[in-house]
Design a protein around this motif. Structure first.
Motif, mmCIF file in Angstrom:
data_model
loop_
_atom_site.group_PDB
_atom_site.id
_atom_site.type_symbol
_atom_site.label_atom_id
_atom_site.label_comp_id
_atom_site.label_asym_id
_atom_site.label_seq_id
_atom_site.Cartn_x
_atom_site.Cartn_y
_atom_site.Cartn_z
ATOM 1 N N ALA A 226 0.838 -1.206 0.000
ATOM 2 C CA ALA A 226 0.000 0.000 0.000
ATOM 3 C C ALA A 226 0.866 1.246 0.000
ATOM 4 N N ASP A 227 2.065 1.145 0.587
ATOM 5 C CA ASP A 227 2.940 2.325 0.632
ATOM 6 C C ASP A 227 3.748 2.499 -0.650
ATOM 7 N N ILE A 228 3.831 1.427 -1.460
ATOM 8 C CA ILE A 228 4.687 1.505 -2.664
ATOM 9 C C ILE A 228 4.240 2.632 -3.575
ATOM 10 N N ALA A 229 2.921 2.735 -3.796
ATOM 11 C CA ALA A 229 2.415 3.779 -4.695
ATOM 12 C C ALA A 229 2.838 5.147 -4.207
ATOM 13 N N ARG A 230 2.858 5.301 -2.878
ATOM 14 C CA ARG A 230 3.255 6.598 -2.329
ATOM 15 C C ARG A 230 4.768 6.778 -2.365
ATOM 16 N N GLN A 231 5.484 5.647 -2.131
ATOM 17 C CA GLN A 231 6.935 5.762 -2.020
ATOM 18 C C GLN A 231 7.666 5.675 -3.370
ATOM 19 N N LEU A 232 6.995 5.123 -4.411
ATOM 20 C CA LEU A 232 7.694 4.860 -5.670
ATOM 21 C C LEU A 232 8.295 6.118 -6.315
ATOM 22 N N PRO A 233 7.539 7.214 -6.452
ATOM 23 C CA PRO A 233 8.161 8.418 -7.053
ATOM 24 C C PRO A 233 9.381 8.859 -6.275
ATOM 25 N N GLU A 234 9.264 8.811 -4.911
ATOM 26 C CA GLU A 234 10.390 9.258 -4.093
ATOM 27 C C GLU A 234 11.587 8.336 -4.276
ATOM 28 N N LEU A 235 11.304 7.022 -4.366
ATOM 29 C CA LEU A 235 12.383 6.056 -4.557
ATOM 30 C C LEU A 235 13.090 6.277 -5.895
ATOM 31 N N LEU A 236 12.297 6.575 -6.940
ATOM 32 C CA LEU A 236 12.899 6.822 -8.252
ATOM 33 C C LEU A 236 13.798 8.045 -8.215
ATOM 34 N N ARG A 237 13.303 9.089 -7.532
ATOM 35 C CA ARG A 237 14.123 10.303 -7.419
ATOM 36 C C ARG A 237 15.417 10.015 -6.688
ATOM 37 N N GLU A 238 15.300 9.263 -5.584
ATOM 38 C CA GLU A 238 16.501 8.935 -4.806
ATOM 39 C C GLU A 238 17.489 8.125 -5.651
ATOM 40 N N SER A 239 16.948 7.199 -6.430
ATOM 41 C CA SER A 239 17.827 6.384 -7.272
ATOM 42 C C SER A 239 18.601 7.244 -8.259
ATOM 43 N N GLN A 240 17.927 8.253 -8.833
ATOM 44 C CA GLN A 240 18.608 9.145 -9.777
ATOM 45 C C GLN A 240 19.670 9.964 -9.072
ATOM 46 N N GLN A 241 19.297 10.481 -7.872
ATOM 47 C CA GLN A 241 20.229 11.340 -7.146
ATOM 48 C C GLN A 241 21.452 10.564 -6.673
ATOM 49 N N GLN A 242 21.252 9.291 -6.437
ATOM 50 C CA GLN A 242 22.376 8.483 -5.953
ATOM 51 C C GLN A 242 23.243 7.940 -7.092
ATOM 52 N N GLY A 243 23.011 8.431 -8.312
ATOM 53 C CA GLY A 243 23.888 8.062 -9.433
ATOM 54 C C GLY A 243 23.560 6.729 -10.061
ATOM 55 N N HIS A 244 22.353 6.217 -9.815
ATOM 56 C CA HIS A 244 21.975 4.935 -10.421
ATOM 57 C C HIS A 244 21.130 5.150 -11.672
ATOM 58 N N THR A 245 21.382 6.248 -12.353
ATOM 59 C CA THR A 245 20.533 6.598 -13.504
ATOM 60 C C THR A 245 20.532 5.505 -14.560
ATOM 61 N N ALA A 246 21.757 5.044 -14.890
ATOM 62 C CA ALA A 246 21.848 4.033 -15.954
ATOM 63 C C ALA A 246 21.135 2.759 -15.542
ATOM 64 N N THR A 247 21.347 2.321 -14.288
ATOM 65 C CA THR A 247 20.703 1.092 -13.817
ATOM 66 C C THR A 247 19.189 1.237 -13.833
ATOM 67 N N LEU A 248 18.753 2.406 -13.324
ATOM 68 C CA LEU A 248 17.311 2.644 -13.286
ATOM 69 C C LEU A 248 16.720 2.663 -14.699
ATOM 70 N N SER A 249 17.435 3.326 -15.616
ATOM 71 C CA SER A 249 16.931 3.403 -16.994
ATOM 72 C C SER A 249 16.836 2.013 -17.594
ATOM 73 N N ALA A 250 17.884 1.180 -17.330
ATOM 74 C CA ALA A 250 17.862 -0.171 -17.888
ATOM 75 C C ALA A 250 16.719 -0.981 -17.297
ATOM 76 N N ALA A 251 16.490 -0.796 -15.981
ATOM 77 C CA ALA A 251 15.432 -1.561 -15.324
ATOM 78 C C ALA A 251 14.057 -1.147 -15.823
ATOM 79 N N LEU A 252 13.908 0.137 -16.107
ATOM 80 C CA LEU A 252 12.589 0.633 -16.515
ATOM 81 C C LEU A 252 12.338 0.500 -18.014
ATOM 82 N N ALA A 253 13.401 0.248 -18.777
ATOM 83 C CA ALA A 253 13.249 0.269 -20.237
ATOM 84 C C ALA A 253 12.163 -0.685 -20.708
ATOM 85 N N VAL A 254 12.255 -1.960 -20.227
ATOM 86 C CA VAL A 254 11.297 -2.968 -20.704
ATOM 87 C C VAL A 254 9.880 -2.685 -20.219
ATOM 88 N N PRO A 255 9.672 -2.463 -18.897
ATOM 89 C CA PRO A 255 8.277 -2.205 -18.474
ATOM 90 C C PRO A 255 7.690 -0.939 -19.079
#
Lengths: 166, 580
Positions: B34-63
């Motif tokens: 139930a918290d994922i929907a609320r936390q997901l945008p924040e988690l994505l932002r944190e992932s970008q800020q922490q320098g995981h842009t490439a990993t995040l992009s690769a993970a999100l590419a297919v979905p």
């Protein structure tokens, strides 16, 4: 083209000596008439840095206006440095330069800024008080320059180049 | 706790504890979900800020791609609405580019293919075996890229600069900046409303023989200074290279735009001016179909050759006609030819003299010439001395009998055969009336023996036999003997013929008689009727009517004195009175 290049815009009231300063600093490629037609004139200057490297300053001399209109804002796009120019014999031009700085910061994100108070060769007719200049030096690098004699011009550009790569 | 509860605790305590732990874990998971929907945008932002842009992009590419596919499939209208502001300008820009290229190509094709210069180049290509494009490029479509600037779209900072080797190196940074500024200036000046600002761009400018092309991209613009007449394929090629550059230099989110390119990088290599020019020549559609391009020229050449051949053949045939006509007219009896002219094919002008006795040459010429030919004749009269005309004129004046043959030989009239003495006696005098006859030779002309005496003797015998010949009637108008009538008829026919040949006139008068018996009325009527009956019988047999005559009343009155049931002839010959 191995050296880095930065876009620098010169802002200031009409008649403060922006174009004369650029002419003193660079070899002109284009005629000054572009300032009155297109509203801008672009020149470039390769500046040596302390570390031995070089930085190319692409200087956009924007026609003097009190307010940055849409065209001037377009010309500011992509600039990383600002050269504010004021006329020491006209205190109002100093206020105008600071006003233009405020307007430019709405377009640019954290630009490097150097303030040039020009017409040092006419220092006996300056309206700008030394105290004012001292106060300004606390917040912005300030150079007293003379396009007529060249005093202070090179250091001002060098300071801006240094701030652009830091 | 009751025994039952205790027993239950002993038997199922462990299981219940595990069940309760699972239930708590399940609740925790549900809460976390139930918290994922609320936390997901924040988690994505944190992932970008922490320098995981490439990993995040690769993970999100297919979905993301799958989600976009599902959305296009299930909610196409939503996607269309979202993309509309982007697609509209892109389509308009593409159409504008295509129309501009088409217009340029069409203008160039018109200018180069239908002009005399274009035809000359096509002939040169055909003669030399080169492609038409090569010839055109060699002559006028040659071009050269003087300078090329790749610059950041917003700042105008120079990313790459290429200049032709023989040109001075300009201040590329200043030029790139000014081009960007001028582009902004033009866009601000032309596009009034905000909707047009992104579309209105300075695409090209020309100064004298120099041409400036500006091609815009999302992050970088391309400026090319040209000389000559570049093919339309060059602009497409430059746009394609710019698109490749954008695809290869995608900056990561948050990273600054691309800086200057190393001259040895792959991207920089692709902007080599000579390579670009060669590639543009190769891609020029006018140079890719050399085999097809010969067809129009061959077709035109064949048509021209056929037309030329037909024209020459027609001229040659007409010349043959004219030669034949002139020869025919020069041989034409009674025609003196002054001039035969043909101002144009199909038209003949003839001037000359024509004897009135000569045949008109018009019908013969019409048969010799092609249909719809125009024959204009200016023929004036004259007296011809051509032998055929002299002969014709002599025959008309001399009226020779059938036994006489005339011949013209060197102006002399040769008369041969038989003729009566009277015609022979007149010939010398009458021949002087024939213009062109200088002499008459009648040495071979003999006199025809005169048959008249014999004919006159025979006529006299016949007249004597006819005069008094009668037909007997048994009663009224019924003859006794038909043979008597036939005998009279034979003599009458021969006698009238002889009289005509001798120039005399034979008259046969029919008389009728009656015997004394019968009534007075019948006897008054019968003489005239029997005379008429005899004349009618002879006329039916072929005797000319003007040679027959019934007896007059005075002559009939004498019939009373005679008696008998007869009809009788009286024959009279008047000499010198010919029947006409």
């Amino acid at each position: 083209m191995t050296e880095s290049a930065r876009k620098v815009c010169m802002l200031g009231d009409f008649g403060v000596g922006k174009t004369s300063l650029v002419s003193r600093f660079v070899h002109n490629t284009f005629s000054d008439k572009y300032l009155t037609t297109v509203g801008v004139k672009v020149d470039s200057k390769l500046v040596g840095l302390e570390a031995g490297s070089k930085l190319k300053l692409v200087i956009w001399d924007i026609a003097g206006k009190g307010v940055l209109d849409a065209s001037s804002q377009n010309y500011l796009r992509g600039a990383t440095g600002l050269l504010l120019v004021a006329d020491g014999t006209r205190e109002a031009s100093l206020r105008m330069a600071l006003s233009l700085l405020m307007q430019a910061r709405e377009v640019l994100t954290d630009p490097a800024v150097v303030l040039m108070v020009n017409k040092l060769d006419l220092v006996d007719r300056w309206e700008v008080a030394s105290a004012t200049l001292a106060e300004l030096r606390r917040s912005v690098p300030l150079f007293e320059t003379s396009a007529q004699t060249g005093d202070g011009v090179e250091p001002a550009f060098a300071e801006l180049a240094k701030r652009l790569i830091s | 706790m009751s025994d039952y509860e205790r027993l239950r605790q002993l038997l199922l305590g462990d299981a219940e504890a595990r069940l309760a732990a699972h239930a708590r874990r399940l609740e925790a998971i549900e809460r976390a979900h139930a918290d994922i929907a609320r936390q997901l945008p924040e988690l994505l932002r944190e992932s970008q800020q922490q320098g995981h842009t490439a990993t995040l992009s690769a993970a999100l590419a297919v979905p993301v791609a799958n989600a976009l596919g599902s959305a296009v499939r299930d909610q196409p209208q939503t996607i269309v609405d979202a993309l509309f502001p982007v697609i509209g300008p892109a389509i308009r820009k593409a159409i504008a580019e295509a129309l501009r290229d088409f217009s340029e190509g069409f203008n160039r094709a018109l200018e180069s293919s239908l002009s005399p210069r274009g035809l000359r180049w096509r002939f040169e290509a055909w003669r030399s075996g080169s492609s038409y494009a090569d010839v055109v490029l060699r002559h006028s479509l040659s071009f050269r890229i003087d300078h090329l600037f790749l610059m950041q779209r917003d700042s105008g900072l120079l990313l790459l600069h290429r200049s032709a080797a023989d040109l001075a190196q300009p201040d590329g940074d200043a030029i790139a900046g000014m081009l960007t500024a001028i582009g902004d200036f033009v866009r601000d000046s032309v596009a009034g409303d905000a909707g047009l600002r992104s579309e209105a761009t300075l695409g090209a400018a020309s100064v004298g023989e120099h041409l400036l092309w500006l091609i815009e991209g999302p992050r970088a613009n391309l400026a090319v200074f040209l000389r000559g007449v570049p093919p339309a394929s060059l602009r497409a090629l430059l746009a394609e290279r710019l698109e490749h550059w954008h695809a290869e230099t995608i900056p990561a989110p948050g990273e600054p735009s691309s800086g200057p390119l190393s001259p040895h990088s792959d991207s920089a290599q692709s902007w080599d001016l000579s390579a670009l020019q060669r590639a543009a020549h190769r891609q020029d559609p006018t140079s890719s179909r050399p085999a097809k391009r010969r067809w129009p020229l061959l077709l035109v050449a064949i048509v021209v050759l056929l037309g030329l051949g037909a024209w020459l053949w027609r001229g040659w045939m007409w010349h043959q006609h004219m030669t034949a006509i002139e020869q025919r007219l020069r041989d034409w009896p009674g025609l003196h030819l002054d001039r035969v002219e043909s101002p144009q094919v199909g038209e003949v002008h003839i001037r000359g003299l024509l004897d009135p006795l000569a045949e008109a040459p018009g019908p013969a010429l019409t048969e010799m010439l092609p249909l719809r030919s125009i024959v204009q004749m200016d023929l004036r009269g004259f007296v011809s001395t051509d032998p055929p005309l002299l002969l014709r004129r002599a025959e008309k004046i001399l009226l020779p009998p059938a036994s006489v043959r005339l011949e013209i030989r060197e102006g002399r009239l040769l008369v041969r055969g038989e003729a009566d003495a009277q015609w022979i006696a007149q010939i010398a005098e009458r021949a002087t009336r024939v213009a062109g006859i200088v002499d008459v030779d009648s040495s071979d002309l003999s006199v025809t023996p005169d048959p008249r005496p014999g004919m006159q003797a025979e006529l006299a015998v016949l007249v004597r036999r006819l005069d008094g010949a009668s037909v007997e009637f048994s009663r009224d108008l019924i003859p006794d003997n038909g043979a008597a009538v036939e005998s009279i008829l034979r003599d009458a026919l021969r006698a009238t013929a002889l009289a005509a040949q001798l120039g005399s006139r034979l008259t046969l008068v029919c008389d009728g008689y009656h015997d004394p018996t019968g009534s007075v009325a019948a006897n008054q009527r019968l003489p005239a009727e029997r005379a008429d009956w005899l004349c009618a019988a002879l006329q039916r047999g072929g005797v000319p009517s003007d040679a027959l005559r019934a007896a007059s009343e005075a002559e009939a009155a004498q019939s009373v004195l005679a008696s008998g049931r007869t009809a009788r002839l009286r024959a009279m010959v008047i000499k010198g009175a010919r029947h006409d």
